[in-house]
Design a protein around this motif. Structure first.
Motif: not given
Lengths: 250, 161
Positions: A89-90, A83-84, A166-173
């Protein structure tokens, strides 16, 4: 191998580990080759085994100052977007520049979870979410992580991040979400399928080829051979954590 | 009360989809009686376990598989959450995946009916991973700029709709 052993393999002392390493070095070629064969044919239902220890050797002489390929590779693989806000940030992997002022020499190296044999994060975790797999990959079981962040404080490498939003569009793996701690997984989803971690691939693609990844317990692996034939260092070896990530020319 | 028409159409379904007939009929009856509509699977002939078993105990399989994968590194596909999604996810009119936990979608259908809430999708992807992006360098290199332009135009069109 498929046992229900609690807490992974029995914790070795550093001394035992060293003894084992030297014993492994002295093995004749035949059992070595056999081990290698078993290691090659990993099927999906094969479980993580204490006969392996995944590790890495990073050659700081090859790691270029200003190159960020490994970090970008990691971020892309796991869908880490910021998020800048640098402080929160992770970040699973970061590039660090160290300058020896007395001789004016600068080296650049990546730091991430060092996958310790004696991980302090796992020691302090109140729920058992931070744990070490049998093959010594240190992970967070986010299903039982309560987000207390003791592990972040215990880690001398500052390798962990807490997810604040909250996060969205994570990678499936690579499932990730708010309220849990995360860090480098050695790309366990790839390793379990006989693939190299994303950072290693990215580093190779950049042409620097500074990272060797492999099984430290297989005396014939590229990593074991590289560790045997060159001198390498552990960061903060004095803490006795016996990290799986080693540095060369540092 | 099913009308003759729905009755006939059910028989038709049963005949034309021999393999699926049991699953379909039972789903339909279930739906009629409870006004609960569970979207049909989009892949596969049957589920990873018998349907009545899945209805009742899917969470047990998931949680067991979760621990095996997380702690032991088992990567088999059966019972994997990723795989549930790949068979049960739907696409919208323009062919984009719809998140499996959206209202009316598979994992949400029963759950909202039975007032169950799960936190899995706070972390787990709700659709299969997207295929290579439009600006993927490999594609641009291989197919040239014209193909890129057509692709961009196509996307622009589909977002307009």
């Amino acid at each position: 191998m498929a046992s229900n052993e609690k807490e992974g393999a029995p914790v070795n002392t550093r001394r035992e580990f060293l003894v084992k390493i030297s014993a492994a070095g002295a093995l004749t070629i035949t059992p070595g080759l056999f081990l290698y064969k078993v290691a090659e044919a990993k099927s999906d239902n094969e479980l993580a085994s204490a006969n392996k220890r995944w590790g890495m050797l990073i050659d700081t002489a090859r790691c270029a100052d200003g190159c960020n390929a490994c970090v970008e590779g990691c971020n892309k693989e796991h869908g880490l977007t910021g998020h800048g806000r640098e402080a929160t940030d992770a970040q699973w992997m970061r590039k660090v520049t160290v300058t020896d002022k007395s001789i004016g020499k600068t080296i650049s190296l990546p730091i991430m979870c060092q996958h310790c044999e004696n991980p302090p994060c796992a020691d302090v975790c109140p729920t058992g979410a931070s744990f070490k797999r049998k093959d010594n990959i240190v992970l967070v079981d986010k299903h039982i992580c309560i987000g207390c962040r003791y592990c972040m404080m215990a880690c001398p490498y500052k390798a962990r991040s807490f997810i604040h939003e909250e996060l969205s569009n994570q990678k499936s793996y690579s499932p990730r979400g708010k309220g849990t701690v995360e860090s480098c997984t050695f790309c366990v989803h790839r390793v379990d399928q006989d693939k190299q971690p994303a950072c290693v691939e990215a580093c190779n693609e950049s042409g620097h080829k500074a990272i060797v990844f492999g099984d430290m317990k297989d005396p014939n692996s590229e990593l074991s051979v590289a560790l045997k034939t060159s001198s390498s260092r552990q960061i903060r070896a004095d803490l006795g954590l016996n990290p799986g990530v080693r540095y060369k020319n540092f | 009360m099913p009308t003759t028409k729905t009755y006939l159409s059910k028989i038709k379904t049963a005949l034309s989809l021999l393999v699926l007939n049991i699953a379909f009929l039972s789903t339909n009856v279930y739906a009629n009686e409870n006004s609960l509509i569970i979207p049909e699977a989009t892949k596969g002939k049957t589920c990873v376990e018998p349907i009545p078993e899945m209805r009742k105990n899917h969470m047990e399989y998931l949680l067991h598989k979760r621990d095996l994968t997380m702690h032991e590194g088992q990567r088999t596909k059966k019972h994997s959450l990723k795989e549930c999604i790949s068979c049960h996810v739907k696409k919208d009119k323009v062919g984009e995946y719809i998140s499996i936990n959206k209202e009316g979608q598979f994992c949400q259908s029963c759950h909202s009916y039975a007032a169950v809430s799960i936190d899995c999708f706070g972390c787990h992807a709700t659709k299969p991973d997207a295929k290579l992006g439009i600006l993927n360098s490999q594609n641009v290199k291989n197919k040239g700029i014209t193909s890129l332009i057509t692709r961009l135009q196509k996307t622009a069109k589909s977002t307009d709709e």
